[in-house]
Write a protein that holds these residues in place. Sequence first.
Motif, PDB file in Angstrom:
ATOM      1  N   ASN A   1      35.230  12.584  29.322  1.00 55.04           N
ATOM      2  CA  ASN A   1      35.324  13.830  30.608  1.00 55.04           C
ATOM      3  C   ASN A   1      36.393  14.567  30.336  1.00 55.04           C
ATOM      4  O   ASN A   1      36.787  15.079  31.380  1.00 55.04           O
ATOM      5  CB  ASN A   1      35.086  13.097  31.963  1.00 55.04           C
ATOM      6  CG  ASN A   1      34.537  14.084  32.949  1.00 55.04           C
ATOM      7  OD1 ASN A   1      33.749  14.809  32.581  1.00 55.04           O
ATOM      8  ND2 ASN A   1      35.016  13.974  33.975  1.00 55.04           N
ATOM      9  N   ILE A   2      36.839  14.910  29.130  1.00 55.20           N
ATOM     10  CA  ILE A   2      38.118  15.780  29.069  1.00 55.20           C
ATOM     11  C   ILE A   2      37.286  17.076  28.075  1.00 55.20           C
ATOM     12  O   ILE A   2      36.630  16.914  27.371  1.00 55.20           O
ATOM     13  CB  ILE A   2      38.970  15.270  27.929  1.00 55.20           C
ATOM     14  CG1 ILE A   2      39.702  14.088  28.871  1.00 55.20           C
ATOM     15  CG2 ILE A   2      39.850  16.617  27.753  1.00 55.20           C
ATOM     16  CD1 ILE A   2      40.643  13.294  28.031  1.00 55.20           C
ATOM     17  N   THR A   3      37.428  18.174  28.898  1.00 54.94           N
ATOM     18  CA  THR A   3      36.721  19.263  28.268  1.00 54.94           C
ATOM     19  C   THR A   3      37.763  20.155  27.488  1.00 54.94           C
ATOM     20  O   THR A   3      39.191  20.143  27.561  1.00 54.94           O
ATOM     21  CB  THR A   3      36.126  20.518  29.410  1.00 54.94           C
ATOM     22  OG1 THR A   3      37.276  21.089  30.120  1.00 54.94           O
ATOM     23  CG2 THR A   3      35.194  19.786  30.273  1.00 54.94           C
ATOM     24  N   VAL A   4      37.278  20.783  26.449  1.00 55.11           N
ATOM     25  CA  VAL A   4      38.359  21.490  25.427  1.00 55.11           C
ATOM     26  C   VAL A   4      37.316  22.889  25.208  1.00 55.11           C
ATOM     27  O   VAL A   4      36.133  23.076  24.435  1.00 55.11           O
ATOM     28  CB  VAL A   4      38.468  20.602  24.235  1.00 55.11           C
ATOM     29  CG1 VAL A   4      39.326  21.682  23.207  1.00 55.11           C
ATOM     30  CG2 VAL A   4      39.089  19.369  24.456  1.00 55.11           C
ATOM     31  N   ASN A   5      38.164  23.772  25.532  1.00 55.23           N
ATOM     32  CA  ASN A   5      37.667  25.181  25.279  1.00 55.23           C
ATOM     33  C   ASN A   5      38.487  26.130  24.564  1.00 55.23           C
ATOM     34  O   ASN A   5      39.644  25.726  24.593  1.00 55.23           O
ATOM     35  CB  ASN A   5      37.057  25.759  26.639  1.00 55.23           C
ATOM     36  CG  ASN A   5      35.683  25.015  27.059  1.00 55.23           C
ATOM     37  OD1 ASN A   5      34.643  25.113  26.352  1.00 55.23           O
ATOM     38  ND2 ASN A   5      35.970  24.230  28.008  1.00 55.23           N
ATOM     39  N   CYS A   6      38.169  27.234  24.470  1.00 57.76           N
ATOM     40  CA  CYS A   6      38.873  28.351  23.792  1.00 57.76           C
ATOM     41  C   CYS A   6      38.413  29.709  24.234  1.00 57.76           C
ATOM     42  O   CYS A   6      37.544  29.900  24.706  1.00 57.76           O
ATOM     43  CB  CYS A   6      38.528  28.453  22.248  1.00 57.76           C
ATOM     44  SG  CYS A   6      39.588  29.113  21.198  1.00 57.76           S
ATOM     45  N   VAL A   7      39.679  30.688  24.339  1.00 58.47           N
ATOM     46  CA  VAL A   7      39.293  31.832  24.867  1.00 58.47           C
ATOM     47  C   VAL A   7      39.809  32.767  23.841  1.00 58.47           C
ATOM     48  O   VAL A   7      40.889  32.470  23.236  1.00 58.47           O
ATOM     49  CB  VAL A   7      40.273  32.202  26.154  1.00 58.47           C
ATOM     50  CG1 VAL A   7      39.928  33.566  26.444  1.00 58.47           C
ATOM     51  CG2 VAL A   7      39.889  31.372  27.294  1.00 58.47           C
ATOM     52  N   ALA A   8      39.130  33.850  23.299  1.00 58.60           N
ATOM     53  CA  ALA A   8      39.294  34.701  22.431  1.00 58.60           C
ATOM     54  C   ALA A   8      39.528  36.109  23.160  1.00 58.60           C
ATOM     55  O   ALA A   8      38.473  36.935  23.047  1.00 58.60           O
ATOM     56  CB  ALA A   8      38.321  34.967  21.168  1.00 58.60           C
ATOM     57  N   PRO A   9      40.931  36.624  23.192  1.00 60.44           N
ATOM     58  CA  PRO A   9      41.007  37.937  23.752  1.00 60.44           C
ATOM     59  C   PRO A   9      40.786  38.889  22.742  1.00 60.44           C
ATOM     60  O   PRO A   9      40.986  38.746  21.399  1.00 60.44           O
ATOM     61  CB  PRO A   9      42.509  37.610  24.412  1.00 60.44           C
ATOM     62  CG  PRO A   9      42.742  36.479  24.255  1.00 60.44           C
ATOM     63  CD  PRO A   9      42.034  35.843  23.303  1.00 60.44           C
ATOM     64  N   GLY A  10      40.466  40.078  23.135  1.00 63.80           N
ATOM     65  CA  GLY A  10      40.232  41.129  22.373  1.00 63.80           C
ATOM     66  C   GLY A  10      41.462  42.059  22.457  1.00 63.80           C
ATOM     67  O   GLY A  10      42.703  41.348  22.453  1.00 63.80           O
ATOM     68  N   ILE A  11      41.578  43.478  22.314  1.00 55.98           N
ATOM     69  CA  ILE A  11      42.792  44.197  22.651  1.00 55.98           C
ATOM     70  C   ILE A  11      43.327  44.438  23.872  1.00 55.98           C
ATOM     71  O   ILE A  11      42.815  44.830  24.878  1.00 55.98           O
ATOM     72  CB  ILE A  11      42.604  45.582  22.043  1.00 55.98           C
ATOM     73  CG1 ILE A  11      41.990  45.502  20.462  1.00 55.98           C
ATOM     74  CG2 ILE A  11      43.995  46.321  21.918  1.00 55.98           C
ATOM     75  CD1 ILE A  11      41.864  46.787  19.746  1.00 55.98           C
TER      76      ILE A  11
ATOM     77  N   ILE B   1      31.331  22.944  30.670  1.00 49.76           N
ATOM     78  CA  ILE B   1      31.429  23.867  29.529  1.00 49.76           C
ATOM     79  C   ILE B   1      32.305  23.079  28.701  1.00 49.76           C
ATOM     80  O   ILE B   1      33.500  22.838  29.050  1.00 49.76           O
ATOM     81  CB  ILE B   1      31.942  25.114  29.943  1.00 49.76           C
ATOM     82  CG1 ILE B   1      30.896  25.991  30.797  1.00 49.76           C
ATOM     83  CG2 ILE B   1      32.339  25.935  28.738  1.00 49.76           C
ATOM     84  CD1 ILE B   1      31.192  27.094  31.396  1.00 49.76           C
ATOM     85  N   THR B   2      32.086  22.683  27.538  1.00 48.28           N
ATOM     86  CA  THR B   2      33.072  22.217  26.409  1.00 48.28           C
ATOM     87  C   THR B   2      32.665  22.598  25.146  1.00 48.28           C
ATOM     88  O   THR B   2      31.628  22.770  24.706  1.00 48.28           O
ATOM     89  CB  THR B   2      33.427  20.510  26.690  1.00 48.28           C
ATOM     90  OG1 THR B   2      34.345  19.963  26.163  1.00 48.28           O
ATOM     91  CG2 THR B   2      32.130  19.886  26.200  1.00 48.28           C
ATOM     92  N   GLY B   3      33.555  22.836  24.135  1.00 46.99           N
ATOM     93  CA  GLY B   3      33.475  22.866  22.714  1.00 46.99           C
ATOM     94  C   GLY B   3      33.212  24.684  22.461  1.00 46.99           C
ATOM     95  O   GLY B   3      32.622  25.056  21.432  1.00 46.99           O
ATOM     96  N   GLU B   4      33.052  25.401  23.671  1.00 48.51           N
ATOM     97  CA  GLU B   4      32.782  26.656  23.556  1.00 48.51           C
ATOM     98  C   GLU B   4      34.225  27.685  23.354  1.00 48.51           C
ATOM     99  O   GLU B   4      35.370  27.307  23.693  1.00 48.51           O
ATOM    100  CB  GLU B   4      32.126  27.149  24.933  1.00 48.51           C
ATOM    101  CG  GLU B   4      31.045  26.316  24.985  1.00 48.51           C
ATOM    102  CD  GLU B   4      29.824  26.340  24.193  1.00 48.51           C
ATOM    103  OE1 GLU B   4      29.819  27.611  23.274  1.00 48.51           O
ATOM    104  OE2 GLU B   4      28.774  25.786  23.822  1.00 48.51           O
TER     105      GLU B   4
END
Length: 257
Positions: A183-193, A242-245
């Motif tokens: 029950n630990i989620t791992v996600n990522c954020v990809a910012p633009g400019i 939400i996880t893995g996204e």
Amino acid sequence: MSSLVSASRLVGRVAIVTASTDGIGFAIARRLAREGAKVVVSSRKENNVLNAVNTLKKEGLDVTGVICHVGKADDRKKLFEVSEKLGGLDILVSNAAANPEVGSVLDASESSWDKIMDINVKAAFLLAKDSLPQIRKSKYGRIVFISSIVGYEPSDILGAYSVSKTALLGLTKAASSQLARENITVNCVAPGIIKTKFSQPLIESESAREESLSRIPLGRLGNVDDISGVVAFLVSDDGAYITGETVVAAGGMSSHL
């Protein structure tokens, strides 16, 4: 900066945000603290840490500052010692990154390649790994890596950096799969400019700014709060399923590069 946030989704939780005394990292630390989290703010330079902590404390926010070079094991250890004193760790946001030189990927010097991979990928991996003894005890375990739009569409002037940011997409997928049953989620954020010191070369001249804007369907550069809000969502209960996204926050830029 945005007006004060009224949400209180993170009350009672402890968060670590690396490289959080300026730019996107500072905005994330501020947003999480505004939503009620106790936040450990960190960066390599003592003055930057002191200034950031003082600024946030003046807002009445619950923050603690730590000097941390994420490439140094002793410094990473200090981060987790602080969170443990605060009651344990619920949220890790790995934001620190380096880019010592610009240029195409195969023109990168070996020393620059090593530094980029050491800070942007290896340190992110080790921070996540070292967070587990505490984050596994949390009912709300959240790990977020900060990648970049160039992780999807490599930049000619940020060649090696682009590869490092692509690696974080894979790290997110692999780590999320491993930790999902806990029950630990791992996600990522990809910012633009985003309008920060780092993006200055892309927007410092009128021609560069116009060229950048031409690739952004929303017609504007991002600001740091465009990213901090996404992170706050992912680490709150609203993002619990939400996880893995990887969430791309780039004004529609990803499909128009």
